[in-house]
Motif scaffolding. Sequence first.
Motif, PDB file in Angstrom:
ATOM      1  N   ILE A   1     103.691 -12.335  35.937  1.00  0.00           N
ATOM      2  CA  ILE A   1     103.188 -11.380  34.955  1.00  0.00           C
ATOM      3  C   ILE A   1     101.871 -10.821  35.480  1.00  0.00           C
ATOM      4  CG2 ILE A   1     102.478 -11.020  32.561  1.00  0.00           C
ATOM      5  CD1 ILE A   1     105.438 -11.871  32.945  1.00  0.00           C
ATOM      6  N   GLU A   2     101.739  -9.504  35.448  1.00  0.00           N
ATOM      7  CA  GLU A   2     100.476  -8.857  35.785  1.00  0.00           C
ATOM      8  C   GLU A   2      99.967  -8.110  34.559  1.00  0.00           C
ATOM      9  OE1 GLU A   2      99.889  -7.447  40.031  1.00  0.00           O
ATOM     10  OE2 GLU A   2     101.984  -6.862  39.687  1.00  0.00           O
ATOM     11  N   TYR A   3      98.661  -7.953  34.462  1.00  0.00           N
ATOM     12  CA  TYR A   3      98.115  -7.189  33.340  1.00  0.00           C
ATOM     13  C   TYR A   3      96.971  -6.296  33.795  1.00  0.00           C
ATOM     14  CZ  TYR A   3      94.984 -11.337  32.843  1.00  0.00           C
ATOM     15  OH  TYR A   3      94.119 -12.385  33.065  1.00  0.00           O
ATOM     16  N   PHE A   4      96.827  -5.176  33.051  1.00  0.00           N
ATOM     17  CA  PHE A   4      95.996  -4.052  33.471  1.00  0.00           C
ATOM     18  C   PHE A   4      95.295  -3.437  32.255  1.00  0.00           C
ATOM     19  CE2 PHE A   4      99.823  -4.474  35.987  1.00  0.00           C
ATOM     20  CZ  PHE A   4      99.406  -4.347  37.304  1.00  0.00           C
ATOM     21  N   THR A   5      94.318  -2.581  32.542  1.00  0.00           N
ATOM     22  CA  THR A   5      93.768  -1.732  31.497  1.00  0.00           C
ATOM     23  C   THR A   5      94.771  -0.613  31.193  1.00  0.00           C
ATOM     24  OG1 THR A   5      92.699  -0.172  32.990  1.00  0.00           O
ATOM     25  CG2 THR A   5      91.440  -2.145  32.382  1.00  0.00           C
ATOM     26  N   LEU A   6      94.507   0.161  30.155  1.00  0.00           N
ATOM     27  CA  LEU A   6      95.405   1.247  29.787  1.00  0.00           C
ATOM     28  C   LEU A   6      95.493   2.333  30.857  1.00  0.00           C
ATOM     29  CD1 LEU A   6      94.502   1.650  26.004  1.00  0.00           C
ATOM     30  CD2 LEU A   6      96.679   0.836  26.933  1.00  0.00           C
ATOM     31  N   SER A   7      94.485   2.405  31.718  1.00  0.00           N
ATOM     32  CA  SER A   7      94.522   3.396  32.794  1.00  0.00           C
ATOM     33  C   SER A   7      94.997   2.796  34.116  1.00  0.00           C
ATOM     34  CB  SER A   7      93.141   4.029  32.982  1.00  0.00           C
ATOM     35  OG  SER A   7      92.171   3.036  33.269  1.00  0.00           O
ATOM     36  N   GLY A   8      95.386   1.501  34.113  1.00  0.00           N
ATOM     37  CA  GLY A   8      95.992   0.906  35.291  1.00  0.00           C
ATOM     38  C   GLY A   8      95.087   0.075  36.165  1.00  0.00           C
ATOM     39  N   SER A   9      93.846  -0.163  35.756  1.00  0.00           N
ATOM     40  CA  SER A   9      92.972  -1.041  36.553  1.00  0.00           C
ATOM     41  C   SER A   9      93.473  -2.479  36.455  1.00  0.00           C
ATOM     42  CB  SER A   9      91.529  -0.949  36.056  1.00  0.00           C
ATOM     43  OG  SER A   9      91.015   0.349  36.245  1.00  0.00           O
ATOM     44  N   TYR A  10      93.605  -3.128  37.589  1.00  0.00           N
ATOM     45  CA  TYR A  10      94.135  -4.492  37.644  1.00  0.00           C
ATOM     46  C   TYR A  10      93.170  -5.476  37.004  1.00  0.00           C
ATOM     47  CZ  TYR A  10      95.593  -8.945  39.709  1.00  0.00           C
ATOM     48  OH  TYR A  10      95.979 -10.252  39.901  1.00  0.00           O
ATOM     49  N   LEU A  11      93.711  -6.381  36.147  1.00  0.00           N
ATOM     50  CA  LEU A  11      92.892  -7.391  35.483  1.00  0.00           C
ATOM     51  C   LEU A  11      93.250  -8.809  35.891  1.00  0.00           C
ATOM     52  CD1 LEU A  11      92.819  -5.928  31.845  1.00  0.00           C
ATOM     53  CD2 LEU A  11      90.988  -5.851  33.552  1.00  0.00           C
ATOM     54  N   GLY A  12      94.524  -9.090  36.123  1.00  0.00           N
ATOM     55  CA  GLY A  12      94.893 -10.455  36.469  1.00  0.00           C
ATOM     56  C   GLY A  12      96.392 -10.646  36.529  1.00  0.00           C
ATOM     57  N   LYS A  13      96.799 -11.880  36.819  1.00  0.00           N
ATOM     58  CA  LYS A  13      98.216 -12.224  36.932  1.00  0.00           C
ATOM     59  C   LYS A  13      98.391 -13.721  36.759  1.00  0.00           C
ATOM     60  CE  LYS A  13      97.910 -12.844  41.944  1.00  0.00           C
ATOM     61  NZ  LYS A  13      98.269 -12.325  43.276  1.00  0.00           N
ATOM     62  N   TRP A  14      99.622 -14.121  36.501  1.00  0.00           N
ATOM     63  CA  TRP A  14      99.967 -15.534  36.550  1.00  0.00           C
ATOM     64  C   TRP A  14     101.462 -15.682  36.816  1.00  0.00           C
ATOM     65  CZ3 TRP A  14      99.179 -13.259  31.703  1.00  0.00           C
ATOM     66  CH2 TRP A  14     100.177 -13.419  30.740  1.00  0.00           C
ATOM     67  N   GLY A  15     101.849 -16.850  37.341  1.00  0.00           N
ATOM     68  CA  GLY A  15     103.251 -17.144  37.566  1.00  0.00           C
ATOM     69  C   GLY A  15     103.653 -17.103  39.024  1.00  0.00           C
ATOM     70  N   ALA A  16     104.745 -17.810  39.305  1.00  0.00           N
ATOM     71  CA  ALA A  16     105.397 -17.814  40.614  1.00  0.00           C
ATOM     72  C   ALA A  16     106.832 -18.273  40.382  1.00  0.00           C
ATOM     73  CB  ALA A  16     104.668 -18.756  41.581  1.00  0.00           C
ATOM     74  N   TYR A  17     107.623 -18.282  41.435  1.00  0.00           N
ATOM     75  CA  TYR A  17     109.026 -18.657  41.271  1.00  0.00           C
ATOM     76  C   TYR A  17     109.178 -20.149  41.004  1.00  0.00           C
ATOM     77  CZ  TYR A  17     113.923 -19.551  42.202  1.00  0.00           C
ATOM     78  OH  TYR A  17     115.224 -19.965  42.081  1.00  0.00           O
ATOM     79  N   GLY A  18     110.046 -20.508  40.041  1.00  0.00           N
ATOM     80  CA  GLY A  18     110.355 -21.890  39.762  1.00  0.00           C
ATOM     81  C   GLY A  18     110.793 -22.073  38.324  1.00  0.00           C
ATOM     82  N   ASP A  19     111.041 -23.324  37.931  1.00  0.00           N
ATOM     83  CA  ASP A  19     111.474 -23.609  36.565  1.00  0.00           C
ATOM     84  C   ASP A  19     110.522 -24.562  35.845  1.00  0.00           C
ATOM     85  OD1 ASP A  19     112.014 -25.987  37.849  1.00  0.00           O
ATOM     86  OD2 ASP A  19     114.163 -25.977  37.451  1.00  0.00           O
ATOM     87  N   GLY A  20     109.361 -24.807  36.421  1.00  0.00           N
ATOM     88  CA  GLY A  20     108.380 -25.656  35.765  1.00  0.00           C
ATOM     89  C   GLY A  20     107.491 -24.867  34.826  1.00  0.00           C
TER      90      GLY A  20
END
Length: 324
Positions: free
Chosen positions: A64-83
């Motif tokens: 998951i990635e998240y941004f401002t309304l104009s598209g500035s990058y704010l952060g992310k989390w997650g990777a492949y797996g089932d944990g």
Amino acid sequence: MFYILRRIIGTVAMLIPSVLAASFVYSGQWGNYGTGNGQFHNPHGMAISPSGRVYVSDWGNHRIEYFTLSGSYLGKWGAYGDGMNLFNHPAAIAIAPNGNVYIADSGNNRIQYFTQNGIYQGKWGNYGSSNNQFNNPQGIAIDPGTMRVYVADAGNNRISYFSLNGVYLGKWGTQGNGNGQFNHPYGVEVAPNGNVYVADTGNNRIQYFHNNGIYIGKWGVTGNGDGQFSHPNDLAVDAVPWVYVSDSNNNRIQYFTVTGSFLGLWGTVGSAAGQFNNPWGIDTTGTGTYVYIADNNNNRVQYFHRVEVEVEPISLGTIRAFFK
């Protein structure tokens, strides 16, 4: 009698509000193919929080990635797996009133939820067809009035609903093309009045229901004309209220009244500004002033501004003249 009819029609004309028409103008975009911050690999889900964050499920990068309304990058989390805090092709996203972020973790057949900054809070579900189980959950929506979480359980051809912490509350739907039946529903959304709208993807239509699953109505058939669909993957309902549908294989966005009257569309196939290649997730700012789309195969997010045109109803004088 004729005089009374004139009076009635004249009174109604004064009570009819102005009608809104609109067009949608390209405002901006961000993203391209890759694994870096702000890049995507087939972005699927899209949700805008009340605080103005844009959350995107980066399906192929399992994050998951998240941004401002104009598209500035704010952060992310997650990777492949089932944990815990891992994903296998995350699909739709929904935001709870408290800001928590709910994810349809489609390949893991479960729902996970997090704080707005990605801190793990909980999960529920596994593969199967029993209550509290899923088969490729694709859509998710939260009703802020009832605090219900609705899940479009695509492989089980049903809508299931839960409390915010995953307690099973109910379900409806079976496989088919009759009223209240589904063929791989991918999208689900809740209107301001609590009605539940479903993108019945395989049947190329939209159906809508009371919040307990009682069928109300539907619209759409297979095709590329106005109000027709080819694989509608997601939908959004704004506060107007209008219903926006990502008509994915037709590479366009269509919008309607909440009863399915066609209002307009935009988009053609391509990679230029305002064009789409398999648009998927869609959401709006609260009033629908801006519409955001996860442009799946173009590996980007595009957003559009609604420009309204007020159309005045027929005047009282015109109506009176008609009866002279």
